[in-house]
Motif scaffolding. Structure first.
Motif, mmCIF file in Angstrom:
data_model
loop_
_atom_site.group_PDB
_atom_site.id
_atom_site.type_symbol
_atom_site.label_atom_id
_atom_site.label_comp_id
_atom_site.label_asym_id
_atom_site.label_seq_id
_atom_site.Cartn_x
_atom_site.Cartn_y
_atom_site.Cartn_z
ATOM 1 N N LEU A 116 0.796 -1.232 0.000
ATOM 2 C CA LEU A 116 0.000 0.000 0.000
ATOM 3 C C LEU A 116 0.821 1.272 0.000
ATOM 4 O O LEU A 116 0.276 2.349 -0.248
ATOM 5 C CB LEU A 116 -0.927 0.001 1.228
ATOM 6 N N GLY A 117 2.089 1.196 0.307
ATOM 7 C CA GLY A 117 2.875 2.407 0.413
ATOM 8 C C GLY A 117 2.885 2.964 1.820
ATOM 9 O O GLY A 117 2.537 2.271 2.795
ATOM 10 N N GLY A 118 3.246 4.246 1.964
ATOM 11 C CA GLY A 118 3.430 4.843 3.281
ATOM 12 C C GLY A 118 2.146 5.250 3.969
ATOM 13 O O GLY A 118 1.735 4.667 4.973
ATOM 14 N N LYS A 119 1.462 6.271 3.441
ATOM 15 C CA LYS A 119 0.301 6.818 4.142
ATOM 16 C C LYS A 119 -0.873 5.849 4.172
ATOM 17 O O LYS A 119 -1.526 5.692 5.207
ATOM 18 C CB LYS A 119 -0.100 8.137 3.480
ATOM 19 N N ALA A 120 -1.165 5.213 3.049
ATOM 20 C CA ALA A 120 -2.249 4.233 3.040
ATOM 21 C C ALA A 120 -1.918 3.060 3.955
ATOM 22 O O ALA A 120 -2.792 2.550 4.667
ATOM 23 C CB ALA A 120 -2.500 3.741 1.623
ATOM 24 N N GLY A 121 -0.658 2.631 3.962
ATOM 25 C CA GLY A 121 -0.267 1.550 4.851
ATOM 26 C C GLY A 121 -0.383 1.926 6.309
ATOM 27 O O GLY A 121 -0.765 1.100 7.148
ATOM 28 N N ALA A 122 -0.061 3.177 6.652
ATOM 29 C CA ALA A 122 -0.187 3.622 8.037
ATOM 30 C C ALA A 122 -1.638 3.608 8.490
ATOM 31 O O ALA A 122 -1.944 3.258 9.646
ATOM 32 C CB ALA A 122 0.405 5.025 8.196
ATOM 33 N N ARG A 123 -2.573 3.962 7.605
ATOM 34 C CA ARG A 123 -3.994 3.927 7.972
ATOM 35 C C ARG A 123 -4.462 2.495 8.219
ATOM 36 O O ARG A 123 -5.187 2.235 9.182
ATOM 37 C CB ARG A 123 -4.822 4.568 6.870
ATOM 38 N N ILE A 124 -4.039 1.564 7.368
ATOM 39 C CA ILE A 124 -4.440 0.170 7.559
ATOM 40 C C ILE A 124 -3.796 -0.413 8.806
ATOM 41 O O ILE A 124 -4.422 -1.174 9.552
ATOM 42 C CB ILE A 124 -4.068 -0.655 6.312
ATOM 43 N N ALA A 125 -2.521 -0.073 9.057
ATOM 44 C CA ALA A 125 -1.845 -0.579 10.263
ATOM 45 C C ALA A 125 -2.541 -0.089 11.525
ATOM 46 O O ALA A 125 -2.636 -0.818 12.526
ATOM 47 C CB ALA A 125 -0.383 -0.144 10.245
ATOM 48 N N LYS A 126 -3.059 1.145 11.496
ATOM 49 C CA LYS A 126 -3.781 1.656 12.663
ATOM 50 C C LYS A 126 -5.061 0.866 12.900
ATOM 51 O O LYS A 126 -5.419 0.561 14.045
ATOM 52 C CB LYS A 126 -4.096 3.127 12.451
ATOM 53 N N LEU A 127 -5.761 0.505 11.819
ATOM 54 C CA LEU A 127 -6.968 -0.308 11.968
ATOM 55 C C LEU A 127 -6.642 -1.703 12.486
ATOM 56 O O LEU A 127 -7.481 -2.336 13.143
ATOM 57 C CB LEU A 127 -7.693 -0.412 10.623
ATOM 58 N N LEU A 128 -5.435 -2.181 12.216
ATOM 59 C CA LEU A 128 -5.005 -3.503 12.691
ATOM 60 C C LEU A 128 -4.339 -3.443 14.059
ATOM 61 O O LEU A 128 -3.694 -4.413 14.473
ATOM 62 C CB LEU A 128 -4.031 -4.113 11.684
ATOM 63 N N SER A 129 -4.478 -2.291 14.728
ATOM 64 C CA SER A 129 -3.914 -2.120 16.089
ATOM 65 C C SER A 129 -2.399 -2.232 16.096
ATOM 66 O O SER A 129 -1.804 -2.744 17.043
ATOM 67 C CB SER A 129 -4.520 -3.149 17.058
ATOM 68 N N MET A 130 -1.767 -1.740 15.040
ATOM 69 C CA MET A 130 -0.313 -1.651 14.976
ATOM 70 C C MET A 130 0.049 -0.243 14.513
ATOM 71 O O MET A 130 0.629 -0.042 13.446
ATOM 72 C CB MET A 130 0.267 -2.699 14.027
ATOM 73 N N GLN A 131 -0.312 0.728 15.310
ATOM 74 C CA GLN A 131 -0.170 2.115 14.897
ATOM 75 C C GLN A 131 1.304 2.472 14.690
ATOM 76 O O GLN A 131 2.146 2.222 15.549
ATOM 77 C CB GLN A 131 -0.796 3.047 15.937
ATOM 78 N N THR A 132 1.576 3.059 13.532
ATOM 79 C CA THR A 132 2.937 3.490 13.192
ATOM 80 C C THR A 132 2.839 4.618 12.177
ATOM 81 O O THR A 132 1.759 4.920 11.660
ATOM 82 C CB THR A 132 3.748 2.309 12.625
#
Length: 567
Positions: A116-132
């Protein structure tokens, strides 16, 4: 057993406790290191004298949607080697936590960054409870090493656009495993030659008709056999047909004029022509006429400068046009009108009969008509209604003209001449895929009107059959017929094939094509657009190389082939 399953690495850590913080919705696990002997990272000597302790905080994969954080009690040791520069060092956890997160979490975040790349990946990681942060994801991606791929036996070459018409790159594909081998920052021949020299062993090179790639393959891998892509050969044929119709654009107008005369039974009377000329122009038509005047002025200026001996590049710079546009202006025998395709549907079409009926009843207010059709469900703008009714209200016989137009539309008769691109498509398309009205009202009149066009159609269809069915024995005969046809566009196509004869012959003789390469170019464009054009070349290269592994279907196919070989 439970502690072994929870620990990132049971060989280095021992579980102490697990707590759940309901306020922060976080699971906190505490562990301690268990190694008895630790090695100094600088000198390599072992040490067992503990200096102090400190707590390392590590992120881990979530559990039941909750964040998991490890608090690891890590020790500091004295280095007993007196010659070592490091006096005190901390024991490492290289197998389970090389950084601020466990290896499992780092691997998952890295895959998210690649996908997903940087920003889109960060949004998905936050939904997966791995905020970064998106910067962290990009750093994880940049630290990953691209897969090491050896030189393929069958190499596919194709270009892609960083910025269309300005900057280009090159994509290299393993045609057997459908895996991206490498991504080059440009499409220059020297760059491809350098890569081929550094990766020997290529036996077959599948490419398009670009001269730079042909030269690079010949100089960089002289032992490899070149194969021209069949799809690009068909594109060359369509381009030749389009140039032919640009030269014979008057015939396109004659065919439409004859069709209209046959359907109307006679030419329009002088009174009707005077009424059409006297009809006031709509604002849209006035803008169209102004744009046409500007295009004609530019065309005349280009022709004037060309007659003075100025080069095409200099003309493009002086006039402010693209060099391809200047080239097209110079090649055209006269100023060409822009032919726009007919509008298939309009939001106003379902309400035109009602508008005609209300006009016949004497309703003069366009505003009231708009309000009435809006009550019936019209959702378009007011401008298209005003533009449509402005001319209809001025014509005394508007209803008769409208009925004639409906009859022509029902018969499939085009009110505008075909463009060169549309006519070329009719000539190169498989006739089984055309509708009957396209054949009888558009294709057949062109073939009958001009003998040269009829001969060009037959040669174009023979070329399509030869390429699609890979009739390698027909190639020499077709080239001779194209040369003796007297059609300059087809003679130019044949000359280009002669220059690349071995590659074209190989395209008909073998089943190798650039289809998989085109698919990977499409995937690269999706990744490039997903990054909004802000990613560097290295980031794009890493993402393209990372996700181009062998698909599941391809793995099954390779397994079946290996089993057949074993048998």
């Amino acid at each position: 057993m439970a502690s072994v399953l929870l620990l990132p690495d049971e060989a280095y850590l021992a579980l102490v406790s697990v707590e759940v913080n309901e306020e922060t919705k976080m699971i906190i696990a505490t562990a301690k290191t268990t190694g008895s002997v630790v090695t100094c990272p600088v000198c390599g000597h072992t040490a067992d004298r503990v200096h102090s302790h400190y707590i390392r905080t590590l992120g881990d994969l979530p559990c039941c949607g909750q964040q998991v954080r490890w608090l690891v009690d890590v020790r500091r040791f004295w280095c007993e080697n007196t010659t070592c520069q490091r006096v005190i060092f901390t024991e490492r956890l290289p197998t389970c936590a090389p950084a601020r997160r466990t290896e499992k979490q780092a691997a998952i975040l890295c895959e998210i960054a690649f996908a997903l790349g940087g920003k889109a990946g960060a949004r998905i990681a936050k939904l997966l409870s791995m905020q970064t942060s998106h910067d962290t994801l990009l750093r994880l991606m940049q630290r990953a090493e691209p897969p090491q791929v050896s030189a393929p036996r069958i190499l596919g070459l194709d270009d892609f656009a960083w910025k269309k018409g300005s900057r280009w790159g090159t994509l290299l594909i393993d045609q057997e495993t459908h895996q991206v081998v490498d991504v080059l920052p440009d499409r220059e021949a020297e760059t491809v030659i350098r890569w081929l020299v550094e990766h020997p062993g290529v036996e077959i090179i599948s490419r398009d008709r670009a001269g730079a790639y042909a030269d690079a393959a010949r100089r960089g891998a002289p032992q490899a056999r070149q194969i021209a892509d069949r799809f690009h050969l068909l594109l060359n044929r369509q381009a030749a047909m389009q140039r032919l119709f640009e030269r014979k654009h008057e015939i396109l107008k004659q065919v439409v004029t004859q069709e209209q005369a046959q359907n109307q039974g006679a030419e329009p009377s002088c009174n009707q022509q005077e009424q059409q000329e006297a009809r006031p122009l709509t604002p849209t038509e006035e803008q169209r006429q102004a744009r046409r005047a500007r295009r004609k002025d530019r065309y005349e200026e280009v022709i004037k400068l060309h007659k003075q001996g100025m080069s095409q590049t200099a003309i493009a710079t002086l006039v402010g046009l693209n060099r391809d546009t200047v080239h097209a202006y110079i090649r055209a025998p006269e100023f060409r009108e822009q032919v726009r395709p007919n509008r298939h549907k309009s939001k106003l079409d379902p309400y035109k009969d009602y508008l005609h009926q209300r006009l016949a009843e004497g309703q003069p207010s366009v505003t009231d008509l708009i309000a009435e059709i809006r009550e019936q469900g019209f959702r378009g703008g007011d401008t298209i209604v005003f533009d449509y009714l402005r001319s209809k209200r001025c014509e005394p016989e508007w209803q008769q003209a409208y009925q004639q137009r409906k009859q022509q539309t029902a018969r499939g008769v085009s009110r505008k001449p075909l463009s060169a691109h549309q006519a070329a498509w009719l000539f190169v398309c498989n006739p089984r895929k055309l509708k009957w009205r396209q054949i009888w009202w558009q294709l057949e009149p062109l073939r009958i009107e001009d003998e040269e066009l009829g001969q060009a159609y037959q040669l174009a269809q023979d070329f399509r059959t030869m390429i699609t069915q890979r009739q390698v024995a027909v190639l020499p005969r077709w080239l001779k017929e194209a040369e003796t046809s007297g059609i300059s566009e087809l003679r130019s196509l044949a000359a280009g094939i002669y220059r690349d004869y071995d590659a074209v012959y190989g395209a008909l003789e073998t089943a190798v094509s650039n289809g998989q390469t085109e698919a990977q170019v499409h995937r690269l464009k999706l990744i490039k657009r997903q990054a909004y054009g802000r990613a560097s070349f290295e980031q794009l290269r890493l993402r393209v190389l990372h996700g181009s592994g062998v698909t599941h279907q391809e793995k099954l196919r390779l397994e079946r082939l290996s089993q057949q070989k074993c048998v």
